[in-house]
Scaffold this motif. Structure first.
Motif, short mmCIF file in Angstrom:
data_model
loop_
_atom_site.label_atom_id
_atom_site.label_comp_id
_atom_site.label_asym_id
_atom_site.label_seq_id
_atom_site.Cartn_x
_atom_site.Cartn_y
_atom_site.Cartn_z
N GLU A 1 0.84 -1.21 0.00
CA GLU A 1 0.00 0.00 0.00
C GLU A 1 0.87 1.25 0.00
O GLU A 1 0.62 2.21 -0.75
N VAL A 2 1.90 1.26 0.84
CA VAL A 2 2.76 2.44 0.96
C VAL A 2 3.56 2.65 -0.32
O VAL A 2 3.67 3.78 -0.84
N ILE A 3 4.09 1.55 -0.88
CA ILE A 3 4.92 1.65 -2.09
C ILE A 3 4.11 2.16 -3.28
O ILE A 3 4.52 3.08 -3.99
N ASN B 1 -6.25 8.74 -2.13
CA ASN B 1 -5.06 9.47 -1.71
C ASN B 1 -4.57 8.95 -0.36
O ASN B 1 -5.29 8.99 0.63
N LEU B 2 -3.33 8.43 -0.35
CA LEU B 2 -2.70 8.00 0.89
C LEU B 2 -2.00 9.19 1.52
O LEU B 2 -1.11 9.79 0.91
N LEU C 1 -2.40 2.84 8.23
CA LEU C 1 -2.41 3.64 7.01
C LEU C 1 -3.46 4.74 7.16
O LEU C 1 -4.54 4.49 7.69
N VAL C 2 -3.15 5.94 6.68
CA VAL C 2 -4.05 7.08 6.81
C VAL C 2 -4.43 7.56 5.42
O VAL C 2 -3.56 7.96 4.63
N TYR C 3 -5.74 7.52 5.09
CA TYR C 3 -6.24 7.89 3.77
C TYR C 3 -7.15 9.10 3.86
O TYR C 3 -7.63 9.46 4.93
N GLN C 4 -7.42 9.68 2.67
CA GLN C 4 -8.48 10.67 2.60
C GLN C 4 -9.81 9.97 2.90
O GLN C 4 -10.00 8.80 2.60
N ASP D 1 -7.07 -0.07 -1.41
CA ASP D 1 -6.62 -1.39 -0.99
C ASP D 1 -5.70 -2.03 -2.04
O ASP D 1 -6.09 -2.91 -2.80
N PHE D 2 -4.43 -1.61 -2.04
CA PHE D 2 -3.42 -2.13 -2.96
C PHE D 2 -2.57 -3.22 -2.32
O PHE D 2 -1.47 -3.51 -2.79
N GLY D 3 -3.08 -3.85 -1.29
CA GLY D 3 -2.30 -4.85 -0.57
C GLY D 3 -1.89 -6.04 -1.41
O GLY D 3 -0.83 -6.64 -1.16
N LEU D 4 -2.70 -6.41 -2.41
CA LEU D 4 -2.38 -7.57 -3.24
C LEU D 4 -1.82 -7.17 -4.60
O LEU D 4 -1.58 -8.03 -5.46
#
Length: 466
Positions: free
Chosen positions: A130-132, A144-145, A157-160, A227-230
């Motif tokens: 997610e961070v990358i 937006n992260l 993780l902190v999102y809009q 949710d970009f974890g995968l």
């Protein structure tokens, strides 16, 4: 060979390229052999020299904030249940408020804070992905992260904050108005643009877990992928695919990915086709409450997708016909192409975007007519009607026979009411009598003192009392 530490000004960003005219920056770039986005493998590999402490400065144009756990506790009121937004594979999501006093460089804003469930199905690798990815990719249709927290075993993780939550809740929420046709198409276009942005990167990104619950909506129903974890980096050069462990959500994954573990950007197109079908039909991809043949949405709908005469059986009945017939035909055929068993027959996401935009421009949606009644006018009409009726009664000649008939009718009604009350009274009396058998008084009258003083073996009451 260990990868050298990358600074924020030597890495090319994702969808939104940073621009600068600094001579120092140009001279620094000239020393680099390549310009590329920092990938997940650059950090997750054991040979990498990039540490978590260097992460924020290694992501170009990210401007990510590194929060402390204490700060996020303040933002979420110590992760109060009153701020609970939802829960997914990563963990619980809380609503929070960043005040101006938290950090001088940050504006006051509402945020969503996602916490990693240490006992859940995802872990540090998904948090890092997610961070990358979201730390470098910038696009109107990607969430937006704002920042992250990495403190001891805690990963946050902190999102809009997205006012309307996710598409799954908006589309399938009970006891709510159905999403209008054009709103559904608008959401599909936004999600398609988000995927197209990922696929058109110099190093393509395969989203891998595209589904309705990962499409977030703002107050204007603009769709943003989350949710970009995968997510994984796509193939480069002569490679046709990447091989990955089969993960995702049942009902959305492409069949070739399930059977072989081979991933391409076209795998995302299939998943998009499933979500598009959900938007068209108003049905979930998998619904175990439906009959056996209708549990799997794709298997149920596929035979009907090419037959435009069966359009009314496919389109969500809750729309009540308020949709573009021509647009629905195009959307259904587009879904059929995206869901092709042959990956080579599926369109690119850019083609999907163009097709959906033509649907948005159609204006053949039926307009339901309605009658608006002015409350003040209605009140005047009622008063006038009442006055006219009263005047009519006063002016009407008296008919003695009719008066007698009315009196007889009133007597009959009164008599009927009396009979009805009498029946109710008799019913209550019978009911009370039947219940009286179980009262102490009635039992005492029937059984005497033996109710309280059992008789002796010889039946003598006097012996019992003694």
């Amino acid at each position: 060979m260990a990868l050298k530490r990358l600074s924020w000004d030597c890495v090319v960003p994702g969808c939104l390229k940073a621009q600068t005219t600094s001579t120092q920056h140009k001279s620094h770039i000239s020393k680099q052999t390549s310009f590329r986005r920092l990938s997940l493998s650059d950090v997750s590999n054991h040979g990498s020299s990039i540490s978590l402490n260097d992460l924020s400065s290694s992501l170009v144009g990210s401007n990510l904030h590194i929060f402390t756990l204490a700060e996020l506790k303040t933002v979420t009121h110590n992760f109060s249940r009153s701020n609970y937004l939802g829960e997914g594979g990563f963990g619980i999501v809380y609503k929070g408020m960043i005040d101006e006093g938290l950090r001088p460089e940050m504006k006051a804003q509402v945020v969503a804070v996602k916490t990693l469930d240490l006992d859940g199905t995802q872990g540090h690798r998904e948090w890092l992905a997610e961070v990358i990815f979201l730390g470098q990719l910038r696009h109107p249709h990607l969430v937006n992260l704002i920042g992250y927290c990495c403190e001891d075993e805690h990963r946050l993780l902190v999102y809009q904050y997205m006012e309307r939550g996710n598409l799954e809740d908006q589309l399938f929420k009970k006891y709510s108005l159905p999403l209008p046709w054009l709103t559904r198409i608008k959401i599909a276009i936004g999600a398609a643009k988000g995927l197209a942005c990922l696929h058109e990167e110099e190093k393509p990104v395969i989203y891998r877990d595209f589904k309705a619950s990962n499409v977030l909506l703002d107050s204007d129903y603009n769709a943003k992928l989350s949710d970009f974890g995968l997510a994984v980096d796509g193939p480069l050069g002569d490679n046709t695919h990447v091989t990955a462990r089969v993960m995702g959500t049942r009902g959305y994954a492409a069949p070739e990915y399930i059977s072989t573990g081979h991933l391409t950007t076209i795998s995302d197109v299939y998943s998009f086709g499933v979500v598009l079908l959900e938007l068209i039909t108003g049905r979930r991809s998998v619904d175990m409450s439906r009959p056996t043949r209708e549990k799997d949405l794709v298997n149920w709908a596929r035979p009907m997708l090419k037959d435009t005469h069966k359009l009314d059986k496919i389109v969500d009945p809750r729309l009540e016909g308020l949709y573009s017939t021509e647009g629905a035909k195009k959307a259904v055929l587009l879904a059929h192409q995206c869901l092709s068993q042959n990956p080579k027959c599926r369109p690119t996401m850019q083609t999907v975007v163009k097709t959906l935009e033509t649907i948005m421009d159609l204006d053949d949606i039926p307009v339901r007519s309605f009658l608006y009644t002015d409350p003040a006018l209605c009140k005047d009409v009622c008063v006038n009607n009442y006055e006219d009726a009263a005047e009519k009664v006063q002016n009407e000649p008296v008919n003695e026979n009719r008066v007698e008939e009315k009196e007889v009718e009133i007597k009959n009604v009164k008599g009927h009411r009396r009979q009805k009350r009498a029946r109710k009274h008799r019913h209550r009396t019978r009911a009370s009598r039947s219940r009286a058998v179980f009262s102490d008084t009635a039992l005492y009258s029937a059984l005497g003192t033996s109710l309280y003083f059992p008789k002796s073996k010889n039946g003598s009451k006097e012996n019992t009392e003694e």
